[in-house]
Enzyme design. Structure first.
Site, mmCIF file in Angstrom:
data_model
loop_
_atom_site.group_PDB
_atom_site.id
_atom_site.type_symbol
_atom_site.label_atom_id
_atom_site.label_comp_id
_atom_site.label_asym_id
_atom_site.label_seq_id
_atom_site.Cartn_x
_atom_site.Cartn_y
_atom_site.Cartn_z
ATOM 1 N N TYR A 53 -4.983 8.323 4.952
ATOM 2 C CA TYR A 53 -4.312 7.078 4.574
ATOM 3 C C TYR A 53 -2.786 7.223 4.525
ATOM 4 C CZ TYR A 53 -7.648 3.365 3.759
ATOM 5 O OH TYR A 53 -8.549 2.349 3.947
ATOM 6 N N GLU A 98 2.376 3.779 10.753
ATOM 7 C CA GLU A 98 2.658 2.345 10.824
ATOM 8 C C GLU A 98 4.123 2.068 10.473
ATOM 9 O OE1 GLU A 98 -0.141 -0.015 8.605
ATOM 10 O OE2 GLU A 98 -1.791 1.346 9.109
#
Length: 361
Positions: free
Chosen positions: A285, A292
């Site tokens: 994560y 991103e």
């Protein structure tokens, strides 16, 4: 060498259907407990009143009992439960009228007949009340349909992300392809999977699954914003190496999540998969969120230069809201979303993999 066999202290109590025997032996080894011709035979190595020795006894019951006793050994004692063949109250335990010296009442569990009848009546009432409550709960006529839908949804998503992961792995590590054509070869399947993932928000809204809404929305809208808005609208971004890492981290996470939920729908828990489901996200994560963020940062100059998605307001100053400025605000929301999901998954991990409460002896 062990000495002659001895009799342990045995305490007993009864209910209408059961007999309870508590044998005062600690560290019991190799207990041999049988019932033949309505006589219970006991023999075991353990530590009792006469130290560590072989202890044995026999009890001929007053009335017929079932021939299969249930034994539970603890560190301090040994408990035996014997089922009566008929539900009634015995005036004594043994067929012989004189009570054996090693046998005594178990006052911790002792009830007289009236108290036992009251206890039996309460259990029956509790059972009846439970049946009444269950009968009042309306049965869901769409239960099997919902379960079938969830199984199919998780299966399709698992197959989709598996295709993405295998395709990317083979192309990079076996065929030696570069990072730069990831978007053009994988984008269609990723579009499909991430569009289908919008159903997870609907599933949470209507209560079809127990997942909370906020982490679900944060993850799905965050991914779709990067996929459709940042990558899908800028050709300059589609050939950058960061696309590979974004797609790779996304697919690895889902390889464990979707099969875990699919098996949960049919009541199956595979411990290695459960561990991976609630552990793999710990490195993935943050890495996915970082990839991103890098993607958004790389796109800011391109949006500033092209003016794409910028909003011009009709006012005397001719002010234009640059989309690149909104992306800078989005970066804050991105890390906030990662934090929300991290906290939620950490809580879930503690529930599923945390230390279990020790059972009282």
């Amino acid at each position: 060498m062990a000495g002659p066999s001895l009799r342990p202290h045995v305490h007993w109590a009864q209910r209408h259907r059961e007999l309870y025997l508590r044998v005062e032996l600690s560290d019991v080894q190799n207990p041999d407990i049988t019932i033949a011709d309505n006589v219970l035979h006991f023999k075991a190595q353990g530590h009792g009143a006469k130290g560590d020795n072989i202890y044995e006894f026999q009890i001929e019951f007053l009335e017929p009992v079932e021939p299969k006793p249930v034994c539970r050994v603890t560190q301090r004692q040994l408990n035996i439960t014997v089922q009566k063949k008929e539900s009634n109250w015995w005036e004594r335990l043994t067929k012989q009228e004189k009570r054996p010296l090693f046998l005594a009442p178990d006052f911790d569990r002792w009830l007289d007949e009236s108290d036992a009848e009251m206890e039996l009546k309460e259990k029956e009432e509790e059972k009846i009340n439970k049946m009444k409550i269950e009968s009042r709960v309306p049965k869901d006529p769409f239960k099997h349909l919902k379960k079938g839908y969830l199984i199919m949804y998780n299966l399709v998503q698992f197959l989709g992300f598996s295709w993405i992961f295998v395709n990317m792995t083979v192309r990079l590590f076996i065929l030696g392809k570069s990072f730069y054509d990831t978007f053009h070869t994988i984008a269609d399947m990723m579009y499909f999977c991430q569009t289908l993932a919008l159903m997870e928000i609907m599933n949470s809204l209507i209560g079809l699954v127990r997942s909370p809404l906020r982490p679900t929305v944060a993850q799905i809208f965050g991914r779709n914003f990067v996929l459709f808005v940042v990558l899908g609208s800028l050709e300059e971004m589609q050939s950058k190496p960061v696309v590979f890492f974004i797609f790779y981290f996304w697919s690895i996470i889902e390889l464990f999540r979707y099969p875990y939920y699919m098996l949960s729908c049919i009541g199956i828990e595979w411990k290695p998969l459960t561990w991976l489901r609630y552990t793999a996200w710990i490195p993935l994560y943050p890495l996915g969120g970082l990839a991103e963020a890098v993607c958004v940062i790389q796109s800011i100059p391109i949006f500033s230069e092209t003016g794409k998605f910028s909003l011009g307001l009709p006012n005397p100053l001719n002010v234009t809201i640059q989309f690149s400025f909104l992306l800078q605000i989005y970066l804050i929301a991105l890390f906030l979303g990662v934090y929300i999901n991290f906290c939620y998954l950490y809580k879930q991990r503690k529930q599923h993999l945390g230390p279990k409460k020790r059972k009282m002896k």
